[in-house]
Design a protein around this motif. Structure first.
Motif, PDB file in Angstrom:
ATOM      1  N   TYR A   1      -0.976  -1.791   3.661  1.00 52.25           N
ATOM      2  CA  TYR A   1      -0.445  -2.018   2.318  1.00 52.25           C
ATOM      3  C   TYR A   1      -1.173  -3.218   1.721  1.00 52.25           C
ATOM      4  CZ  TYR A   1       3.306   0.890   4.152  1.00 52.25           C
ATOM      5  OH  TYR A   1       4.021   1.913   4.734  1.00 52.25           O
ATOM      6  N   ARG A   2      -1.637  -3.070   0.502  1.00 47.42           N
ATOM      7  CA  ARG A   2      -2.424  -4.129  -0.140  1.00 47.42           C
ATOM      8  C   ARG A   2      -1.673  -4.687  -1.341  1.00 47.42           C
ATOM      9  NH1 ARG A   2      -7.177  -4.314   2.167  1.00 47.42           N
ATOM     10  NH2 ARG A   2      -7.924  -2.518   3.318  1.00 47.42           N
TER      11      ARG A   2
ATOM     12  N   GLN B   1       0.005   2.257   8.661  1.00 47.30           N
ATOM     13  CA  GLN B   1      -0.532   2.204   7.313  1.00 47.30           C
ATOM     14  C   GLN B   1      -0.961   0.796   6.986  1.00 47.30           C
ATOM     15  OE1 GLN B   1       2.117   3.761   4.393  1.00 47.30           O
ATOM     16  NE2 GLN B   1       2.236   5.771   5.308  1.00 47.30           N
TER      17      GLN B   1
ATOM     18  N   THR C   1       1.730  -4.780  -5.903  1.00 55.34           N
ATOM     19  CA  THR C   1       0.996  -3.775  -5.153  1.00 55.34           C
ATOM     20  C   THR C   1      -0.283  -3.407  -5.891  1.00 55.34           C
ATOM     21  OG1 THR C   1       3.104  -2.896  -4.388  1.00 55.34           O
ATOM     22  CG2 THR C   1       1.175  -1.506  -4.044  1.00 55.34           C
TER      23      THR C   1
END
Length: 136
Positions: free
Chosen positions: A25-26, A23, A135
């Motif tokens: 994640y930002r 995945q 996030t």
């Protein structure tokens, strides 16, 4: 012959549409601070928090963390450390090499007793950089 062709087609489709479980994640940063060791090897004081709006991406497919600062900071993940949790924090850590080949440890820490505020720590032997992150 027709059965062999169907079998090869089945294998191609089976392997060609396999899902990846990695995945991305930002995060965005809101500020950063630096802590350095002095010439005697003792930790000094944290610098004043500087406001900064940067993007950070944790990409488990490519095994890297990227901080999109003016000079891009690329950290190749060598090892994923088991998640740690206690009464105050949830910690995800990674053993990394930066884009200059230096060893470091990155940790994403969620502060449970601070409204689940997140921080990214970049730990070197002689200095630590912390980014407040959220996030996106």
């Amino acid at each position: 012959m027709n059965t062999l062709r169907n079998y090869i087609l089945f294998l191609f489709l089976a392997f060609g549409v396999q899902q990846s479980y990695g995945q991305s994640y930002r995060f965005k940063t809101s500020g950063f601070s630096v802590l350095q060791k002095n010439q005697k090897g003792k930790w000094g004081e944290w610098s004043n928090l500087d406001l900064v709006n940067l993007s950070v991406v944790l990409d488990t497919d490519k095994h890297r963390i990227v901080v999109y600062s003016q000079e891009i900071q690329l950290f190749n993940i060598l090892d994923y450390i088991e998640r740690e949790e206690n009464d105050t924090d949830i910690v995800y850590s990674f053993i990394c090499k930066d884009n200059e080949g230096r060893d470091c440890k990155l940790s994403i820490i969620t502060r449970k007793k601070q409204d689940y505020r997140k921080q990214l720590y970049i730990n070197y032997d002689d200095h630590i950089i912390v980014y407040n992150i959220f996030t996106v």
